[in-house]
Design an enzyme around this catalytic site. Structure first.
Site, PDB file in Angstrom:
ATOM      1  CG  HIS A 150      30.445 -13.432  -1.488  1.00  0.00           C
ATOM      2  ND1 HIS A 150      30.671 -12.155  -1.012  1.00  0.00           N
ATOM      3  CD2 HIS A 150      29.508 -13.974  -0.663  1.00  0.00           C
ATOM      4  CE1 HIS A 150      29.930 -11.943   0.061  1.00  0.00           C
ATOM      5  NE2 HIS A 150      29.206 -13.022   0.294  1.00  0.00           N
ATOM      6  CE  LYS A 189      60.580  21.225 -18.970  1.00  0.00           C
ATOM      7  NZ  LYS A 189      61.673  20.823 -19.885  1.00  0.00           N
TER       8      LYS A 189
END
Length: 507
Positions: free
Chosen positions: A271, A137
């Site tokens: 595939h 922060k």
């Protein structure tokens, strides 16, 4: 006043070298907690224990160490806010310039066999995430490091600029928030099991990929968890960088080959569908059978083997163009042979069996989660529904075809014999269409062969087409309202039919 660094790490990789550079090169003072303080002290690095700095001892068996205003005040203070500076002075708090924190090994703990809930709970870090979040922060005023891989880059920033740049500090803050998010996600997933109404996915980027399925689609590869498993733990012996499509096909190959553990087996993927899969007495024979099942489609394929690569198999692999080869091991002679095909990606993945517990698929506005289809086929629970009964060898052939069919895109039809695929019909809009493709591919070899279907037969047309091609036995889930029609046709045509009671659609 010297700059102040707080070091509190579970993973102590590189921390001694970092601390030594901070002290000797840049004049930092170091405060540290527990085991980290001992590690640095034993290495001859001057360090102040957190408990001495705060004036508060560690309590509750170490559960409370860094949760103190002198720590979090020093982390969160804004150097350009007068009241913050006054508060630090009034409370004798030094501003902290660097926070180095990584967290208790929660994921490593829960991965151990026999771990109890109590063991897991004790590995839930509290102080570490609090410091990471506070530091992230306040990145405008300090640097936070949560990964040993960041240490070298931070020191380079100091050597070049005297301090870390704002851009670097912001990048480190982002990593800190991602790290705590992933950590909390792992804890929540463990505690929730399958009962949670919330599901989150998080990961750390391993690398950017050239592109996704197509060149216009950006893509990246992420690792889930802090411990490499699966493909993140694989060793690449040679070849180009893995692509998005490579990784998708490799996972499809792994899922198929994981079905076969008792005998040497090989599969070739195109595939995401298998164009050839086979079992044999040796891995060399298994690969040859899988390749010959559909040598045209094997060109440019992905090969997975469930036994280590030997010289003979490696020689066969070099005879055609392949994208990737994965095996649980590779001997030196085989590795040398494969260098003749330097572009083929060769990966070693010792654990081919362990896969994800869930599958996740994105849809508009959300995503779908399901448990993995990892049910193990049990032929003793299958139901023979025809007059003709199977022999043990016929049941073994049906089991082989069923295992492969599970991993073919639905509607899926697999024709096999001698534990080798002969024809594969994948992804058609109707089951008869898939059957015709598989039969055409099998050709004359369909005589006396075995057929597996991932879903039930809504009509008896598939049975009739199979019989006309010479198929002698069928395995399918059953469950159609017209099962009786298919069974009747099988009896009239002299076929054996077995129902598994389990469906394996793959979309």
């Amino acid at each position: 006043m010297a700059r102040l660094a707080l070091l509190s790490v579970s993973n102590k990789t590189g921390v001694i070298d970092l601390a030594r550079s901070l002290v000797e090169e840049f004049g930092f003072d170091i405060i540290s907690s527990g085991g980290t303080a001992k590690t640095l002290k034993d290495a001859g690095i001057p360090v102040t224990k957190v408990s001495d700095y705060t004036g508060s001892p560690e309590i509750l068996g170490g559960r409370v160490k860094t949760l103190h205003p002198r720590i979090h005040g020093g982390i969160l203070a804004r150097r350009d806010v007068a009241q913050d500076v006054t508060d630090l002075e009034n409370n004798q708090i030094r501003p902290i310039d660097l926070v180095v924190v990584n967290l208790y090994p929660f994921e490593e703990t829960i991965a151990k066999p026999g771990v109890t809930l109590a063991d897991a709970v004790e590995q839930i870090d509290i102080g570490g995430p609090a410091m990471l979040r506070a530091s992230s922060k306040n990145y405008a005023h300090l640097t936070v490091l949560c990964d040993p891989a960041q240490y070298g880059e931070y020191l380079q920033e100091l050597r070049q600029n005297g301090e870390a740049s704002l851009e670097f500090r912001q990048k480190c803050a982002l990593k800190g928030f991602l790290h705590t998010a992933s950590y909390d996600n792992a804890i929540a997933a463990y505690l929730a099991g399958t009962q949670s109404e919330e599901f989150t996915v998080s990961g750390t980027q391993l690398q950017s990929l050239r592109y996704g399925e197509n060149p216009h689609q950006p893509a990246a590869w992420y690792q889930t968890g802090s411990t490499p498993i699966g493909w993140t733990a694989a060793t690449k012996l040679q070849g180009k960088e893995l692509s998005y499509n490579n990784l998708v096909d490799l996972e499809a190959a792994r899922r198929i080959i994981a079905e076969f553990t008792e005998s040497p087996a090989a599969t070739i993927i195109k595939h995401t569908n298998p164009c050839g899969t086979a079992e044999a007495e040796t891995i060399f024979d298994a690969y040859q059978k899988a390749f010959n099942a559909d040598s045209i489609s094997a060109f440019g394929g992905i090969v997975a083997l469930n036994r280590p690569l030997d010289a003979a198999t490696a020689t066969e692999l070099t005879k055609t163009f392949l994208e990737c080869v994965v095996a649980p091991g590779c001997d030196e002679e085989a590795q040398e042979i494969l260098t003749k095909k330097g572009n083929v990606r060769v990966l070693i993945l010792p654990d081919l069996l362990t896969g994800p517990k869930e599958t996740v698929k994105a849809i508009a506005g959300g995503f779908l989660v399901q448990s993995a289809d990892d049910i193990i086929a049990d032929p003793t629970q299958w139901q023979v529904v025809t007059e003709r009964q199977p022999t043990p060898s016929e049941l073994a052939e049906l089991l082989f075809a069923w295992k492969v069919c599970k991993h073919v895109k639905s509607n899926a039809i697999v024709i096999a014999s001698d534990r080798t695929t002969l024809g594969v019909g994948a992804g058609q809009m109707n089951r008869v269409g898939s059957t015709k493709i598989a039969i055409e591919q099998a050709g004359a070899k369909a005589q006396g062969a075995f057929l597996a279907s991932d879903g039930f037969f809504p009509f008896d047309d598939t049975v009739k087409a199979a019989a006309a091609a010479g198929i002698t036995a069928i395995v399918q889930p059953g469950g159609s309202v017209r099962d009786k029609d298919s069974i009747k046709a099988a009896n009239e045509l002299g076929l054996l039919m077995v129902l598994t009671g389990v469906r394996h659609f793959l979309h």
